[in-house]
Design a protein around this motif. Structure first.
Motif, PDB file in Angstrom:
ATOM      1  N   LYS A  82       3.026  44.577  -6.483  1.00  0.00           N
ATOM      2  CA  LYS A  82       3.307  45.085  -7.831  1.00  0.00           C
ATOM      3  C   LYS A  82       4.797  45.299  -8.028  1.00  0.00           C
ATOM      4  CE  LYS A  82      -1.047  47.168  -8.938  1.00  0.00           C
ATOM      5  NZ  LYS A  82      -1.738  48.287  -9.484  1.00  0.00           N
ATOM      6  N   SER A  83       5.447  45.788  -6.977  1.00  0.00           N
ATOM      7  CA  SER A  83       6.905  45.932  -7.034  1.00  0.00           C
ATOM      8  C   SER A  83       7.442  45.678  -5.631  1.00  0.00           C
ATOM      9  CB  SER A  83       7.307  47.329  -7.526  1.00  0.00           C
ATOM     10  OG  SER A  83       7.095  48.289  -6.512  1.00  0.00           O
ATOM     11  N   VAL A  84       8.602  45.087  -5.594  1.00  0.00           N
ATOM     12  CA  VAL A  84       9.222  44.773  -4.310  1.00  0.00           C
ATOM     13  C   VAL A  84      10.482  45.609  -4.198  1.00  0.00           C
ATOM     14  CG1 VAL A  84      10.269  42.968  -2.896  1.00  0.00           C
ATOM     15  CG2 VAL A  84       8.314  42.430  -4.357  1.00  0.00           C
ATOM     16  N   GLU A  85      10.502  46.425  -3.183  1.00  0.00           N
ATOM     17  CA  GLU A  85      11.670  47.266  -2.948  1.00  0.00           C
ATOM     18  C   GLU A  85      12.754  46.452  -2.252  1.00  0.00           C
ATOM     19  OE1 GLU A  85      11.824  50.367  -4.146  1.00  0.00           O
ATOM     20  OE2 GLU A  85       9.807  50.065  -4.940  1.00  0.00           O
ATOM     21  N   ARG A  86      13.932  46.936  -2.303  1.00  0.00           N
ATOM     22  CA  ARG A  86      15.082  46.250  -1.703  1.00  0.00           C
ATOM     23  C   ARG A  86      14.858  45.976  -0.212  1.00  0.00           C
ATOM     24  NH1 ARG A  86      20.799  46.358  -3.205  1.00  0.00           N
ATOM     25  NH2 ARG A  86      22.009  45.868  -1.346  1.00  0.00           N
ATOM     26  N   LEU A  87      14.365  46.968   0.513  1.00  0.00           N
ATOM     27  CA  LEU A  87      14.150  46.796   1.947  1.00  0.00           C
ATOM     28  C   LEU A  87      13.043  45.779   2.235  1.00  0.00           C
ATOM     29  CD1 LEU A  87      14.544  50.463   3.248  1.00  0.00           C
ATOM     30  CD2 LEU A  87      16.165  48.559   3.432  1.00  0.00           C
ATOM     31  N   GLU A  88      12.036  45.705   1.358  1.00  0.00           N
ATOM     32  CA  GLU A  88      10.979  44.713   1.539  1.00  0.00           C
ATOM     33  C   GLU A  88      11.523  43.295   1.349  1.00  0.00           C
ATOM     34  OE1 GLU A  88       6.976  47.025   0.052  1.00  0.00           O
ATOM     35  OE2 GLU A  88       8.402  46.340  -1.474  1.00  0.00           O
ATOM     36  N   PHE A  89      12.351  43.122   0.332  1.00  0.00           N
ATOM     37  CA  PHE A  89      12.940  41.808   0.102  1.00  0.00           C
ATOM     38  C   PHE A  89      13.866  41.437   1.262  1.00  0.00           C
ATOM     39  CE2 PHE A  89      15.986  38.771  -1.663  1.00  0.00           C
ATOM     40  CZ  PHE A  89      15.110  37.831  -2.182  1.00  0.00           C
ATOM     41  N   ARG A  90      14.626  42.414   1.724  1.00  0.00           N
ATOM     42  CA  ARG A  90      15.515  42.167   2.871  1.00  0.00           C
ATOM     43  C   ARG A  90      14.700  41.750   4.096  1.00  0.00           C
ATOM     44  NH1 ARG A  90      20.551  45.585   4.270  1.00  0.00           N
ATOM     45  NH2 ARG A  90      21.627  43.630   4.274  1.00  0.00           N
ATOM     46  N   ALA A  91      13.540  42.408   4.313  1.00  0.00           N
ATOM     47  CA  ALA A  91      12.686  42.050   5.441  1.00  0.00           C
ATOM     48  C   ALA A  91      12.191  40.604   5.310  1.00  0.00           C
ATOM     49  CB  ALA A  91      11.505  43.016   5.543  1.00  0.00           C
ATOM     50  N   TYR A  92      11.864  40.184   4.078  1.00  0.00           N
ATOM     51  CA  TYR A  92      11.447  38.800   3.870  1.00  0.00           C
ATOM     52  C   TYR A  92      12.592  37.846   4.224  1.00  0.00           C
ATOM     53  CZ  TYR A  92      11.016  34.355   1.570  1.00  0.00           C
ATOM     54  OH  TYR A  92      11.032  33.020   1.315  1.00  0.00           O
ATOM     55  N   VAL A  93      13.770  38.112   3.695  1.00  0.00           N
ATOM     56  CA  VAL A  93      14.922  37.233   3.924  1.00  0.00           C
ATOM     57  C   VAL A  93      15.240  37.164   5.413  1.00  0.00           C
ATOM     58  CG1 VAL A  93      17.392  36.938   3.507  1.00  0.00           C
ATOM     59  CG2 VAL A  93      15.875  37.533   1.613  1.00  0.00           C
ATOM     60  N   GLU A  94      15.192  38.294   6.093  1.00  0.00           N
ATOM     61  CA  GLU A  94      15.501  38.313   7.522  1.00  0.00           C
ATOM     62  C   GLU A  94      14.403  37.660   8.371  1.00  0.00           C
ATOM     63  OE1 GLU A  94      16.446  42.392   8.338  1.00  0.00           O
ATOM     64  OE2 GLU A  94      18.467  42.193   7.497  1.00  0.00           O
ATOM     65  N   SER A  95      13.201  37.535   7.805  1.00  0.00           N
ATOM     66  CA  SER A  95      12.117  36.889   8.560  1.00  0.00           C
ATOM     67  C   SER A  95      12.290  35.369   8.598  1.00  0.00           C
ATOM     68  CB  SER A  95      10.756  37.225   7.946  1.00  0.00           C
ATOM     69  OG  SER A  95      10.566  36.525   6.730  1.00  0.00           O
ATOM     70  N   ARG A  96      13.108  34.858   7.711  1.00  0.00           N
ATOM     71  CA  ARG A  96      13.362  33.414   7.664  1.00  0.00           C
ATOM     72  C   ARG A  96      14.574  33.097   8.541  1.00  0.00           C
ATOM     73  NH1 ARG A  96      10.411  31.127   3.212  1.00  0.00           N
ATOM     74  NH2 ARG A  96      10.837  29.252   4.410  1.00  0.00           N
ATOM     75  N   SER A  97      14.554  31.959   9.164  1.00  0.00           N
ATOM     76  CA  SER A  97      15.696  31.507   9.958  1.00  0.00           C
ATOM     77  C   SER A  97      16.613  30.710   9.032  1.00  0.00           C
ATOM     78  CB  SER A  97      15.228  30.632  11.124  1.00  0.00           C
ATOM     79  OG  SER A  97      16.344  30.140  11.818  1.00  0.00           O
ATOM     80  N   GLN A  98      17.531  31.433   8.394  1.00  0.00           N
ATOM     81  CA  GLN A  98      18.342  30.806   7.350  1.00  0.00           C
ATOM     82  C   GLN A  98      19.154  29.621   7.862  1.00  0.00           C
ATOM     83  OE1 GLN A  98      20.692  33.561   5.145  1.00  0.00           O
ATOM     84  NE2 GLN A  98      18.914  34.493   4.189  1.00  0.00           N
ATOM     85  N   LEU A  99      19.744  29.728   9.048  1.00  0.00           N
ATOM     86  CA  LEU A  99      20.575  28.636   9.543  1.00  0.00           C
ATOM     87  C   LEU A  99      19.759  27.373   9.791  1.00  0.00           C
ATOM     88  CD1 LEU A  99      22.956  30.508  12.010  1.00  0.00           C
ATOM     89  CD2 LEU A  99      23.465  29.654   9.714  1.00  0.00           C
ATOM     90  N   LYS A 100      18.534  27.511  10.249  1.00  0.00           N
ATOM     91  CA  LYS A 100      17.691  26.335  10.526  1.00  0.00           C
ATOM     92  C   LYS A 100      16.991  25.828   9.271  1.00  0.00           C
ATOM     93  CE  LYS A 100      16.601  27.173  15.370  1.00  0.00           C
ATOM     94  NZ  LYS A 100      15.514  27.468  16.319  1.00  0.00           N
ATOM     95  N   GLU A 101      16.413  26.755   8.506  1.00  0.00           N
ATOM     96  CA  GLU A 101      15.610  26.352   7.353  1.00  0.00           C
ATOM     97  C   GLU A 101      16.440  25.967   6.141  1.00  0.00           C
ATOM     98  OE1 GLU A 101      11.938  28.681   6.551  1.00  0.00           O
ATOM     99  OE2 GLU A 101      12.771  30.023   8.087  1.00  0.00           O
ATOM    100  N   PHE A 102      17.570  26.624   5.981  1.00  0.00           N
ATOM    101  CA  PHE A 102      18.381  26.411   4.775  1.00  0.00           C
ATOM    102  C   PHE A 102      19.857  26.217   5.149  1.00  0.00           C
ATOM    103  CE2 PHE A 102      15.212  29.856   4.084  1.00  0.00           C
ATOM    104  CZ  PHE A 102      14.238  29.093   3.455  1.00  0.00           C
ATOM    105  N   PRO A 103      20.177  25.134   5.862  1.00  0.00           N
ATOM    106  CA  PRO A 103      21.569  24.938   6.264  1.00  0.00           C
ATOM    107  C   PRO A 103      22.474  24.811   5.044  1.00  0.00           C
ATOM    108  CG  PRO A 103      20.290  22.942   6.653  1.00  0.00           C
ATOM    109  CD  PRO A 103      19.329  24.020   6.220  1.00  0.00           C
TER     110      PRO A 103
END
Length: 109
Positions: A82-103
């Motif tokens: 229903k609502s996404v808090e800042r820390l929840e969104f940060r947890a999502y972003v940090e769960s992704r391997s940005q360097l590998k998935e989104f060079p």
């Protein structure tokens, strides 16, 4: 005059004519084959360049599409809550391997 030396009688020597014809024919055939090979190499080069150009285009398109997948995943985070808090969104972003998935992507926000 020695008997082994002949004076020219004005008639072309048959052996010289045949030799000249063979040389001219050989040079003509060689020139033709060199031209054909040059055309073949030029065509092969153009095809190779076209293939490389297509590969570069496809790779660039793929790399520009990768961050979109990350954003679509983020949309899923919002759709599941229903609502996404800042820390929840940060947890999502940090769960992704940005360097590998989104060079090349600097981040999501």
């Amino acid at each position: 005059m020695p008997s082994s030396i002949r004076l020219s009688t004005g008639r072309p020597n048959l052996h010289a004519t045949v030799a000249l014809a063979v040389v001219v024919l050989g040079l003509g055939l060689t020139a033709f084959l060199v031209h054909q090979e040059a055309q073949s190499l030029a065509t092969a080069s153009q095809l190779r360049e076209a293939g490389l150009g297509e590969r570069i285009h496809n790779e660039a398109q793929r790399r520009f599409s990768l961050p979109l997948y990350g954003l679509l995943g983020a949309r899923g985070v919002y759709a599941a809550s229903k609502s996404v808090e800042r820390l929840e969104f940060r947890a999502y972003v940090e769960s992704r391997s940005q360097l590998k998935e989104f060079p090349g992507a600097r981040g999501f926000g």
